[in-house]
Design an enzyme around this catalytic site. Sequence first.
Site, PDB file in Angstrom:
ATOM      1  N   TYR A  31       0.825  -1.201   0.000  1.00 41.62           N
ATOM      2  CA  TYR A  31       0.000   0.000   0.000  1.00 41.62           C
ATOM      3  C   TYR A  31       0.866   1.261   0.000  1.00 41.62           C
ATOM      4  CZ  TYR A  31      -3.534  -3.394   1.587  1.00 41.62           C
ATOM      5  OH  TYR A  31      -4.370  -4.478   1.713  1.00 41.62           O
ATOM      6  N   HIS A  42       0.085 -12.142   1.504  1.00 42.76           N
ATOM      7  CA  HIS A  42      -0.654 -11.178   0.698  1.00 42.76           C
ATOM      8  C   HIS A  42      -0.760 -11.646  -0.756  1.00 42.76           C
ATOM      9  CE1 HIS A  42      -1.359  -6.574  -0.015  1.00 42.76           C
ATOM     10  NE2 HIS A  42      -2.443  -7.301  -0.209  1.00 42.76           N
TER      11      HIS A  42
END
Length: 337
Positions: A56, A140
Amino acid sequence: MRLRKIQKTSVSLTELGFGASVIGNLYRVTPAADAAAALDTAWDAGIRYFDTAPHYGLGLSEQRLGAALRHRPRDEYVISSKVGRLLVPNQEPRGVDTEGFVVRDDLRRQWDFSRDGVLRSIEDTLERTGLDRLDIVYLHDPDDHWRQAALEAMPTLADLRDQGVIGAIGAGMNQSAMLARFLRETAADMVMLAGRYSLLDQSALDDVLPAAQEHGKSVVAVGVFNSGLLSQDRPTEGMKYDYQDAPPELIARAQAIADVCEQHGTTLPAAAIAFPHTHPSIINVTLGMRTPEQVGRNVELHGQYIPDGLWDDLRAQGLIRSDVLMGHGGGRDERCL
């Protein structure tokens, strides 16, 4: 705000979580002051679960989240981050990141689910956040990396959990089938399920949710607005579904669900937040929040009363699946913040 326990662990989450992807400048710039104010507002509202990742904003989300939390009492909140994408120097920068975040691309992502990659990723995250530990670590998006993720990364996380370094471990993905495999075949305590258990998509009932129930594990639901289509009282053309323009038939279905919500005195986004909580294995809904105003709206929506008759009518009209389960199962922690 009520806490719910990750089954078979000592970690409890508030039922509403703060998703920090957007404060990593997802799609557009979020001023640092807005990000800090959003996090302060979330804290004041009782939110104590915060989720981030190196992906992110190429570390920006982790930096901002760490700055906001580092002066808070460490035992009063839960933070999760993720492994699988190492951040390494970019030898060919073009100026701006190409994966949806408005940040400089001095770094680039490198897939790595090896033991060394996991340990390095966690160390880097701790350095960026300035925190002493992570409470939860997820793999992830291991969609294309099952073997290394399941045979190297997850055992590494399990070792850290068993040593008390991490409180809980899991995987986060936009699909449910592989998440079910993680629950059934690995040491994962939980999964982060993106978009596959919402008012418009209950496909997780076919795999990950039965696996969670069977093995006594927990689920965090994200993407409950399905990229925006469920985020407004009245869906319209041009809204997004799973990151693309929503097709007319889904817009019509969302409008029909909105009609039933209105008949029961509530709204489509309030029902979208409440719906995952009706399944006994789902202990938290985490939402991306960019500004104090968004935090305030989401907290208000989460607190709205949703009558059970709404779900009955949606099932009766074929707007949600007939096998949707209702009612919390084990794992509830009656403490409130």
